[in-house]
Design a protein around this motif. Structure first.
Motif, PDB file in Angstrom:
ATOM      1  N   VAL A  90      -2.322   0.908  26.378  1.00 41.61           N
ATOM      2  CA  VAL A  90      -3.569   1.162  25.810  1.00 41.61           C
ATOM      3  C   VAL A  90      -4.737  -0.081  26.086  1.00 41.61           C
ATOM      4  CG1 VAL A  90      -2.537   2.667  24.197  1.00 41.61           C
ATOM      5  CG2 VAL A  90      -2.946   0.286  23.591  1.00 41.61           C
ATOM      6  N   PRO A  91      -6.035   0.095  25.828  1.00 42.25           N
ATOM      7  CA  PRO A  91      -6.832  -0.843  26.071  1.00 42.25           C
ATOM      8  C   PRO A  91      -6.628  -2.077  24.832  1.00 42.25           C
ATOM      9  CG  PRO A  91      -7.936   1.108  26.020  1.00 42.25           C
ATOM     10  CD  PRO A  91      -6.533   1.540  25.530  1.00 42.25           C
ATOM     11  N   ALA A  92      -6.817  -3.189  25.457  1.00 42.40           N
ATOM     12  CA  ALA A  92      -6.421  -4.135  24.125  1.00 42.40           C
ATOM     13  C   ALA A  92      -7.290  -4.421  23.136  1.00 42.40           C
ATOM     14  CB  ALA A  92      -6.471  -5.541  25.080  1.00 42.40           C
ATOM     15  N   ALA A  93      -6.975  -4.722  22.036  1.00 45.89           N
ATOM     16  CA  ALA A  93      -7.930  -4.618  20.943  1.00 45.89           C
ATOM     17  C   ALA A  93      -8.272  -6.159  20.585  1.00 45.89           C
ATOM     18  CB  ALA A  93      -7.239  -4.393  19.657  1.00 45.89           C
ATOM     19  N   MET A  94      -9.443  -6.460  20.092  1.00 45.86           N
ATOM     20  CA  MET A  94      -9.787  -7.899  19.870  1.00 45.86           C
ATOM     21  C   MET A  94      -8.707  -8.591  18.946  1.00 45.86           C
ATOM     22  SD  MET A  94     -12.533  -8.496  21.525  1.00 45.86           S
ATOM     23  CE  MET A  94     -13.016 -10.025  20.912  1.00 45.86           C
ATOM     24  N   PRO A  95      -8.430  -9.820  19.245  1.00 48.07           N
ATOM     25  CA  PRO A  95      -7.566 -10.546  18.351  1.00 48.07           C
ATOM     26  C   PRO A  95      -8.283 -10.751  16.735  1.00 48.07           C
ATOM     27  CG  PRO A  95      -8.175 -11.950  20.370  1.00 48.07           C
ATOM     28  CD  PRO A  95      -8.966 -10.503  20.143  1.00 48.07           C
ATOM     29  N   THR A  96      -7.256 -10.759  15.950  1.00 40.35           N
ATOM     30  CA  THR A  96      -7.596 -10.873  14.742  1.00 40.35           C
ATOM     31  C   THR A  96      -7.767 -12.110  14.103  1.00 40.35           C
ATOM     32  OG1 THR A  96      -5.304 -11.021  13.598  1.00 40.35           O
ATOM     33  CG2 THR A  96      -6.392  -8.830  13.989  1.00 40.35           C
ATOM     34  N   LEU A  97      -8.351 -12.757  13.036  1.00 34.40           N
ATOM     35  CA  LEU A  97      -8.584 -13.918  12.688  1.00 34.40           C
ATOM     36  C   LEU A  97      -7.159 -14.707  12.475  1.00 34.40           C
ATOM     37  CD1 LEU A  97     -11.254 -13.756  10.183  1.00 34.40           C
ATOM     38  CD2 LEU A  97     -11.323 -14.771  12.647  1.00 34.40           C
ATOM     39  N   ASP A  98      -6.009 -13.828  11.714  1.00 35.29           N
ATOM     40  CA  ASP A  98      -4.905 -14.486  11.947  1.00 35.29           C
ATOM     41  C   ASP A  98      -4.142 -14.991  13.235  1.00 35.29           C
ATOM     42  OD1 ASP A  98      -4.777 -14.204   8.993  1.00 35.29           O
ATOM     43  OD2 ASP A  98      -3.986 -12.444   9.004  1.00 35.29           O
ATOM     44  N   GLU A  99      -4.587 -13.941  14.086  1.00 37.09           N
ATOM     45  CA  GLU A  99      -3.827 -14.042  15.406  1.00 37.09           C
ATOM     46  C   GLU A  99      -4.512 -15.297  16.180  1.00 37.09           C
ATOM     47  OE1 GLU A  99      -2.536  -9.519  16.654  1.00 37.09           O
ATOM     48  OE2 GLU A  99      -4.693 -10.458  17.067  1.00 37.09           O
ATOM     49  N   ILE A 100      -5.628 -15.559  15.815  1.00 37.77           N
ATOM     50  CA  ILE A 100      -6.348 -16.774  16.788  1.00 37.77           C
ATOM     51  C   ILE A 100      -6.037 -18.100  16.025  1.00 37.77           C
ATOM     52  CG2 ILE A 100      -7.844 -15.174  18.073  1.00 37.77           C
ATOM     53  CD1 ILE A 100     -10.121 -16.149  16.045  1.00 37.77           C
ATOM     54  N   HIS A 101      -5.803 -17.899  14.704  1.00 36.69           N
ATOM     55  CA  HIS A 101      -5.591 -18.937  13.893  1.00 36.69           C
ATOM     56  C   HIS A 101      -4.970 -20.170  14.622  1.00 36.69           C
ATOM     57  CE1 HIS A 101      -5.229 -21.807  10.583  1.00 36.69           C
ATOM     58  NE2 HIS A 101      -3.890 -21.586  10.421  1.00 36.69           N
ATOM     59  N   GLY A 102      -3.841 -20.184  15.259  1.00 39.69           N
ATOM     60  CA  GLY A 102      -2.898 -20.739  15.863  1.00 39.69           C
ATOM     61  C   GLY A 102      -3.367 -21.409  17.194  1.00 39.69           C
ATOM     62  N   VAL A 103      -4.431 -20.632  17.652  1.00 42.43           N
ATOM     63  CA  VAL A 103      -4.855 -21.078  19.078  1.00 42.43           C
ATOM     64  C   VAL A 103      -5.552 -22.393  18.969  1.00 42.43           C
ATOM     65  CG1 VAL A 103      -6.729 -20.596  20.759  1.00 42.43           C
ATOM     66  CG2 VAL A 103      -5.263 -18.617  19.903  1.00 42.43           C
ATOM     67  N   PHE A 104      -6.173 -22.993  18.019  1.00 40.72           N
ATOM     68  CA  PHE A 104      -6.738 -23.965  17.754  1.00 40.72           C
ATOM     69  C   PHE A 104      -6.051 -25.371  17.312  1.00 40.72           C
ATOM     70  CE2 PHE A 104     -10.289 -20.715  17.663  1.00 40.72           C
ATOM     71  CZ  PHE A 104     -10.749 -21.024  18.896  1.00 40.72           C
ATOM     72  N   ASP A 105      -4.807 -25.075  16.945  1.00 37.46           N
ATOM     73  CA  ASP A 105      -3.994 -26.089  16.494  1.00 37.46           C
ATOM     74  C   ASP A 105      -3.439 -27.058  17.591  1.00 37.46           C
ATOM     75  OD1 ASP A 105      -4.357 -25.211  13.840  1.00 37.46           O
ATOM     76  OD2 ASP A 105      -2.475 -23.884  13.701  1.00 37.46           O
TER      77      ASP A 105
END
Length: 83
Positions: A68-83
């Motif tokens: 299925v087409p990808a959904a935008m990441p949620t805030l919880d999902e991107i939280h760890g990206v900047f750690d």
């Protein structure tokens, strides 16, 4: 979309399905004929897990994959990206 986010989402969906069925990780591992450690890795979205292990777990849960087409990441999902 980042490929690690896709496996994390899949792992979470598998975990939820397992819990909804009332299975422990050990029971799911037995049904899928894989190790409990592999189930843990799948539920964490570990990128080193092979497709065969995912397929075995999905089959044990009477599930299949759908593209299925990808959904935008949620805030919880991107939280760890900047750690």
């Amino acid at each position: 979309m980042d490929h690690s986010l896709i496996t994390q989402r899949l792992g979470e969906q598998i975990r939820q399905r397992r819990l909804n069925r009332g299975h422990t990780q050990a029971v799911l591992a037995s049904l899928a004929n894989i190790t409990r450690q592999k189930v843990i890795a799948i539920e964490k979205g570990d990128l080193s897990v092979g497709m065969l292990a995912y397929a075995r777990v999905l089959a044990a849960l009477d599930c299949e994959l759908s593209v299925v087409p990808a959904a935008m990441p949620t805030l919880d999902e991107i939280h760890g990206v900047f750690d």
